[in-house]
Design an enzyme around this catalytic site. Structure first.
Site, PDB file in Angstrom:
ATOM      1  CB  ALA A  63     -12.622  27.387  61.795  1.00 49.48           C
ATOM      2  CB  CYS A  87     -19.102  34.589  60.752  1.00 48.04           C
ATOM      3  SG  CYS A  87     -19.170  32.796  60.575  1.00 48.04           S
TER       4      CYS A  87
END
Length: 333
Positions: free
Chosen positions: A10, A42
């Site tokens: 990320a 996630c």
């Protein structure tokens, strides 16, 4: 200008993309020791539970995309082994060929992320015991579930990942036991919310043990400190994460009480021209002004963008309020 980023999930890919938007002429290279980049961590519990149908939905950008879209070289299976900040040189190992080579930088961005904490429990190395930190972990769990059809599961830890895996194991028809060593479920929550959360879990068929430690994991059970034997054909270790600082711990960097790298509000470390972002850093609370360690995908993306912006001459700052959102047994449309 030559910019090198270490880490391509990320924070690292966000940093590289923002640096490119700011500077069309910079040479930008990202080194990643894993095979997967820029994925949605996630969504991993929901792939295991079947709500996400394909693993490819979680990793839609690869090295080819970053080269064609941003002219950024992403080198997977390449591990940076040493940093020489005075010379601005890196030593890199090609994990596919075994070749060791060097690279140089003008600005360096460290986005090495975090790793799952492995608690000191006898039996954690058994083949039915897993962590869930990356897509490789996810694929191992999915393969084990598909091949072995476990009937019972124990989840050790009640953070976001632990809670979401409880829900998704339950969707698969697995009898789930959640074990938390602290006095309440999801210890960061206020007491009244934690009590409500525990009630939701129990109403949805999750057995919940709080204030309970695990001493041993056997072939088919988890043994608690009071000798209670809990059936578990599969075990998830969800005891939190720790920052990946092995590469930089011998540099002249400052580290916080969590062990993570200290940066200022602009993601600059204590070494000139070296920035850090994502789950390997401590952040600033905008109200208290104190440093804290809260590894989250959303803040990893934001700190990555700020690091990439400031490494190319920008002046952005960042802090957190600690707003956190997760769902457990929420009916989704």
């Amino acid at each position: 200008m030559r910019i090198v980023v270490i880490g391509a999930v990320a924070a690292g890919t966000s940093a590289a993309a923002k640096a490119r938007r700011n500077n069309e002429n910079a040479q930008i290279t990202v080194y990643e020791k894993d095979s997967y980049i820029s994925y949605s961590g996630c969504g991993m519990p929901y792939y295991i539970g079947g709500e996400v149908k394909s693993a490819s939905e979680l990793a839609i950008r690869d090295a080819v995309f970053f080269k064609s879209r941003y002219n950024i070289d992403v080198m997977v299976k390449h591990e940076v082994k040493k940093i020489y900040p005075d010379e601005k040189i890196l030593e890199i190992l090609n994990l596919l060929t075994g070749e060791i080579f060097t690279d140089n930088y003008d600005k360096l961005i460290i986005a090495t992320g975090a790793s799952a904490v492995i608690p000191p429990i006898k039996g954690v190395d058994r083949p039915h015991v897993f962590t869930l930190r990356n897509l490789g972990d996810m694929n191992k769990i999915k393969k084990f579930v598909d091949l072995n059809n476990p009937k019972t599961a124990a989840v050790l830890g009640s953070g976001f990942i632990g809670l979401e895996v409880c829900e998704n194991f339950k969707k698969l028809g697995i009898k789930v036991t959640l074990i938390e060593k602290m006095p309440k479920v999801s210890p960061n929550l206020d007491n009244d919310v934690s009590v409500y959360l525990k009630d939701v879990l129990i109403k949805n068929g999750i057995s919940v043990y709080t204030n309970t430690s695990v001493n041993e994991i056997t072939a088919g059970n988890v043994i608690t400190s009071d000798k209670t034997s809990i059936p578990a054909d599969i075990v998830l270790l969800a005891a939190g994460v720790k920052p990946n600082i092995q590469l930089v711990k011998n540099l002249r960097l400052e580290f916080g009480t969590s062990g993570a790298i200290i940066v200022d509000s602009k993601m600059q470390t204590s070494i000139k021209d070296i920035y850090a972002c994502g789950d390997c850093i401590e952040q600033y609370h905008l109200v208290s002004g104190k440093r804290l360690y809260r590894p989250m995908g959303s803040t990893a993306n934001k700190t990555g963008r700020i690091a990439g912006n400031n490494a190319t001459g920008g002046n952005m700052e960042f802090g957190v309020f600690l707003a956190q959102v997760f769902s457990v047994f929420l009916k989704r449309q």
